[in-house]
Design a protein around this motif. Structure first.
Motif, PDB file in Angstrom:
ATOM      1  N   ALA A  47       1.321  -1.092  -0.345  1.00 39.14           N
ATOM      2  CA  ALA A  47       0.004   0.014   0.088  1.00 39.14           C
ATOM      3  C   ALA A  47       0.658   1.578   0.050  1.00 39.14           C
ATOM      4  CB  ALA A  47      -0.873   0.115   0.852  1.00 39.14           C
TER       5      ALA A  47
ATOM      6  N   THR B  76      -4.185   5.583  -1.460  1.00 41.61           N
ATOM      7  CA  THR B  76      -3.241   3.810  -0.650  1.00 41.61           C
ATOM      8  C   THR B  76      -4.415   3.195  -0.622  1.00 41.61           C
ATOM      9  OG1 THR B  76      -2.432   5.294   0.627  1.00 41.61           O
ATOM     10  CG2 THR B  76      -2.836   3.725   1.652  1.00 41.61           C
ATOM     11  N   ARG B  77      -5.880   3.291  -0.927  1.00 39.70           N
ATOM     12  CA  ARG B  77      -7.122   2.894  -0.730  1.00 39.70           C
ATOM     13  C   ARG B  77      -7.396   1.527  -1.877  1.00 39.70           C
ATOM     14  NH1 ARG B  77     -11.981   6.154   1.641  1.00 39.70           N
ATOM     15  NH2 ARG B  77     -11.742   5.451   4.209  1.00 39.70           N
TER      16      ARG B  77
ATOM     17  N   VAL C 166      -5.308  -0.773  -3.379  1.00 39.12           N
ATOM     18  CA  VAL C 166      -5.032  -1.868  -3.214  1.00 39.12           C
ATOM     19  C   VAL C 166      -5.629  -2.857  -3.157  1.00 39.12           C
ATOM     20  CG1 VAL C 166      -2.640  -3.527  -1.672  1.00 39.12           C
ATOM     21  CG2 VAL C 166      -2.501  -0.919  -2.788  1.00 39.12           C
ATOM     22  N   SER C 167      -6.401  -2.590  -1.714  1.00 39.11           N
ATOM     23  CA  SER C 167      -7.934  -3.302  -1.430  1.00 39.11           C
ATOM     24  C   SER C 167      -8.790  -3.447  -2.110  1.00 39.11           C
ATOM     25  CB  SER C 167      -8.172  -2.420   0.084  1.00 39.11           C
ATOM     26  OG  SER C 167      -7.595  -3.268   1.582  1.00 39.11           O
TER      27      SER C 167
ATOM     28  N   ILE D 120      -8.497   1.554   4.009  1.00 33.79           N
ATOM     29  CA  ILE D 120      -7.217   0.554   3.934  1.00 33.79           C
ATOM     30  C   ILE D 120      -6.641   0.155   4.999  1.00 33.79           C
ATOM     31  CG2 ILE D 120      -4.570   1.970   4.399  1.00 33.79           C
ATOM     32  CD1 ILE D 120      -5.842   5.010   3.404  1.00 33.79           C
TER      33      ILE D 120
END
Length: 550
Positions: A116, A137-138, A140-141, A186
């Motif tokens: 992330a 950053t979010r 990746v999820s 995140i």
């Protein structure tokens, strides 16, 4: 294309719907990512902190909130179910937070946070606006959920499930509100879900063809899961035991490959455990409550009899939304203390619960049929694995029949005791208990199938249910320990089961394929999941986000 659609949906939620900080522990997860991106690769538990200005470039002086206590209480009064939709703290006694607080999330291994940190660092180079840093950053999820759907579909295909049945079953995971919610934030849970799904796929391939590359690839994904979150460690132990039990090699090569698979599987978990021993003297060091127990001589059985453990676990698996996003207004953060959340327990949840009841019944029917077959199934002609030697040594007859009867009787008696004694909550309690406790029957009857059956795909189904059942007992035990300390239900969340869900999804898909359940019924099931998520967000989640935001 469906995976892309699902990933696009949660990306939209990540950028425009889910408020910053409104994910379980998102402040801690985001701080961990930022520490790694800024060069602190392994922040230490007890030293790492969550800064007060985590979400904003600057913090103006706090002003009085425009949301009154009466408004929030009105929202709680209109919630569905026995529990208030919004759990309120005393607004009149709120005080500003200190400049920073300890970051307990650094108890987790760092693999997800390293991944992330890449989009975070890219966004930080492109703009100074923290709005983009958070949303990047979010990503990746969100991408992990899309890939998860692909991996589940592929695993079901490896097991022989037709595409018409595999597609709606694999896609259903993308329309569970709790999973969508986590995928828009995140958190390491969905990334872990993906790692465990990849390990499950290669375990399936190994059990079907016994190719050593599949065993080593399974071990690789297992160690990456262990480097993501410690909740995967029990699954890692179970998968490793299965691979060694099923390993078909001459004796010398068996020991050689057993050592190699074990080494690959444990490299990251052992590294993290040794690091914890070095710094803390405890290989599984986590942030725990240290106060003395509030209850003495309160057993796990007492706990399961008195507390709604199964109800909470089932409801929270479907939808427990919110954390502290209501704090994310820079001018009024000083008014903000505590956690606000809402539980989704509407008609959509009832539909999912009935669907699970039908699947549990199908699993029990499949189990009983193949359990009876084990009394007379022939042993393998050339045993080359521990499993083969056990099946050959315990031939059909008194020894095998006695063992199977013992397992079956234990399953029936334990299930009957649990149905009578385990706490049942509300009108849906009997359905929830029936679905959850059916794992007892399937796991114990299925252990006999796993011991003696000649098909790797069937053994996989019952390995899966045995591991799922054992892990459920472990979670109940851990939750009981927390209840004794704080007199509250803690750790009763379905996301702790994510390492085991790929096995469960694939097993159910195979059983429905073998029972020839019409594909159009599964299509309607998937459509019901889609409707349920949309209904839940429009009717409850989005109004909740708007109402609690100060």
């Amino acid at each position: 294309m469906l995976a892309i659609l699902i990933a696009g949906k949660v990306l939209y939620m990540a950028f425009f719907l889910t408020p910053p900080g409104d994910m379980p522990d998102e402040s801690g997860h985001y701080s961990y990512v930022r520490d790694i991106a800024h060069g602190k690769f392994f922040p230490l538990l007890g030293e790492a902190t969550i800064p007060k200005d985590l979400w904003f470039d600057r913090l103006p002086e706090p002003e009085r909130s425009t949301t009154s206590e009466d408004q929030l209480l009105d929202l709680a009064d209109t919630a569905d179910g026995d529990q208030p939709s919004v759990q309120l703290s005393d607004l009149s006694r709120r005080k500003p937070r200190s400049s920073s607080r300890p970051n307990y999330i650094v108890q987790h291994p760092p693999l997800y946070y390293i991944a992330a940190a890449i989009p975070f660092a890219v966004a930080e180079q492109l703009t100074s606006d923290r709005w983009y840093h958070i949303r990047a950053t979010r990503i990746v999820s969100a991408l992990s959920l899309g890939l998860l759907v692909v991996v589940l579909f592929s695993t079901m295909g490896d097991l022989g499930v037709s595409p018409a049945r595999a597609l709606p079953l694999a896609a259903a995971v993308g329309f569970i509100p709790m999973i969508s919610h986590l995928s828009s934030g995140i958190t390491n849970d969905i990334f872990l879900f993906l790692m465990c799904a990849l390990a499950t796929r290669y375990l399936v391939r190994f059990l079907l063809a016994h190719r050593m590359p599949d065993a080593y690839l399974c071990a690789l994904w297992l160690t990456l899961a262990g480097g993501t979150k410690m909740t995967a460690w029990p699954m890692i132990a179970g998968f490793l035991a299965i691979m060694l039990y099923e390993l078909r090699q001459p004796l010398r090569r068996w020991f050689l490959h057993a050592g190699g698979i074990t080494l690959v599987t444990l490299v990251l978990p052992m590294w993290w455990a040794l690091r914890n021993v070095y710094y803390f003297g405890n290989p599984m060091q986590i942030n725990v409550v240290t106060n003395p127990p509030l209850f003495l001589n309160y057993t796990v059985i007492d706990y399961l009899k008195a507390q709604p453990f199964l109800d909470w676990m089932m409801v929270h698996s479907y939808g427990l939304i919110g954390f502290a996003g209501f704090c994310q207004n820079p001018r009024t953060m000083g008014d903000c203390v505590g956690v606000h959340s809402t539980r989704i327990g509407n008609q959509a949840f009832e539909f999912v619960l009935l669907t699970l009841a039908v699947m549990a019944a199908a699993m029990v029917v499949h189990t009983l049929y193949h359990y009876v077959r084990q009394f007379r199934s022939a042993p393998p002609a050339t045993p080359m694995s521990i499993q083969g030697w056990v099946a050959r040594a315990v031939r059909p007859g008194w020894a095998r029949g006695g063992l199977l009867v013992l397992l079956g009787a234990a399953g029936i008696l334990l299930y009957a005791w649990a149905m009578i004694n385990v706490h049942r909550e509300g009108e849906l309690g009997w359905i929830i208990n029936t679905v959850a406790l059916s794992a007892i029957v399937v796991a114990l009857f299925g252990t006999g199938i796993a011991l003696f059956d000649d098909q790797g795909s069937r053994r996989f189904v019952y390995y899966a249910l045995a591991l799922f059942f054992c892990y459920g007992l472990l979670i109940a035990y851990q939750s009981h320990k927390a209840y004794v300390l704080v007199a509250e239900l803690r750790g009763v969340q379905g996301r702790y089961f994510y390492p085991f869900l790929p096995m469960l999804f694939a097993s159910i898909a195979l059983v429905l394929e073998r029972l020839r359940v019409p594909a159009f019924l599964l299509l309607w099931m998937s459509a019901g999941f889609i409707w349920g998520e949309l209904h839940s967000y429009i009717d409850q989640v989005i109004p909740f986000f708007e109402a609690v935001r100060i």
